[in-house]
Design an enzyme around this catalytic site. Sequence first.
Site, short mmCIF file in Angstrom:
data_model
loop_
_atom_site.label_atom_id
_atom_site.label_comp_id
_atom_site.label_asym_id
_atom_site.label_seq_id
_atom_site.Cartn_x
_atom_site.Cartn_y
_atom_site.Cartn_z
N HIS A 273 8.72 -5.38 -0.54
CA HIS A 273 8.12 -5.12 -2.04
C HIS A 273 9.08 -5.01 -2.97
O HIS A 273 10.38 -4.44 -2.72
CB HIS A 273 7.26 -3.77 -1.99
CG HIS A 273 6.56 -3.65 -3.05
ND1 HIS A 273 7.10 -2.92 -4.15
CD2 HIS A 273 5.12 -3.92 -3.25
CE1 HIS A 273 6.00 -3.27 -5.09
NE2 HIS A 273 4.93 -3.60 -4.52
N GLU B 75 3.77 -11.59 -5.56
CA GLU B 75 3.81 -10.29 -6.06
C GLU B 75 4.72 -10.81 -7.36
O GLU B 75 5.83 -10.16 -7.21
CB GLU B 75 3.75 -9.08 -5.79
CG GLU B 75 2.85 -9.05 -4.49
CD GLU B 75 2.71 -7.35 -4.40
OE1 GLU B 75 1.55 -7.10 -4.29
OE2 GLU B 75 3.35 -6.63 -4.12
P1 PGA Z 1 -0.41 -2.78 -8.96
O1 PGA Z 1 0.58 -2.87 -7.63
O2 PGA Z 1 -1.82 -3.49 -8.40
O3 PGA Z 1 -0.38 -1.38 -9.23
O4 PGA Z 1 0.11 -3.76 -9.95
C1 PGA Z 1 0.59 -4.18 -6.79
C2 PGA Z 1 1.56 -3.81 -5.82
O5 PGA Z 1 2.73 -3.43 -6.06
O6 PGA Z 1 1.57 -4.46 -4.75
#
Ligand code: PGA
Length: 249
Positions: free
Chosen positions: A96, A166
């Site tokens: 992540h 992401e």
């Molecule tokens: P968020 O986070 O939906 O709060 O933007 C997404 C993530 O970090 O996977």
Amino acid sequence: MLWIGTSFKMTKTRGEAAEYAARLRHGVGRSGIPGVQPFVIPSATAIAEVGAVLGIESPVLVGAQNAHWADSGAWTGEISVLQAADAGARLVEIGHSERREHFGETDATVALKVRATLRHGLIPLVCVGEGADVFARGGSVDHVLAQVAAALDGITDTSSVLVAYEPVWAIGEHGREPRPEEIEGVHDALRREWGDRVAAVLYGGSVNPSNAKALLEVPGVGGLFVGRAAWDISGFLAILSTAAEAAAV
Ligand code: PGA
């Protein structure tokens, strides 16, 4: 199959996570949601609790937010894939952007963790995404393809791997909700390059109940990975029901 999941990040006590799990169990039912694979990734402290509340036969998969590549040893503060599995995790989130930014996670450590996760039969959820600067200069596709290639380098069978695209500029409190067309190029590239070889490619970053439908309609998006908007169970259930409708089309 649409994969719809949330990571609690560093939120929720065991009690809060258990309460969430109880409401999730009720919302999803015993037989689950046709066409949708829900998953939930609590803090390590609550993995066992959430798994116990959901029950062993639950259609919801439980995951860990991180796991070390070694099976055991002198790695203070870490948990191994085996320990995550022992707590009930069947999926491991890897790479992540918050871990890459704050905890020194690199493409090399991500690759080691993917291998360890596969070695023990768990599902790796590999997170990739470009920063705002790369996005601004049009380098998103190259950046993301390179991250995925590095994470899965040399692995012959990647069929159980989940990839979450992401974009860093879309994640979290300071993130900006993307317009669907802003994520199309990367999803198209991921679909061409990896579509046949991985279980699914998810989108994550500022997903919420209002934009979930449009994001799921982007070609190549095989699910959603949600943070803030799913921390309240009603938000997660709303996104799950949007996915159920999308899966039924
Ligand atoms: P968020 O986070 O939906 O709060 O933007 C997404 C993530 O970090 O996977």
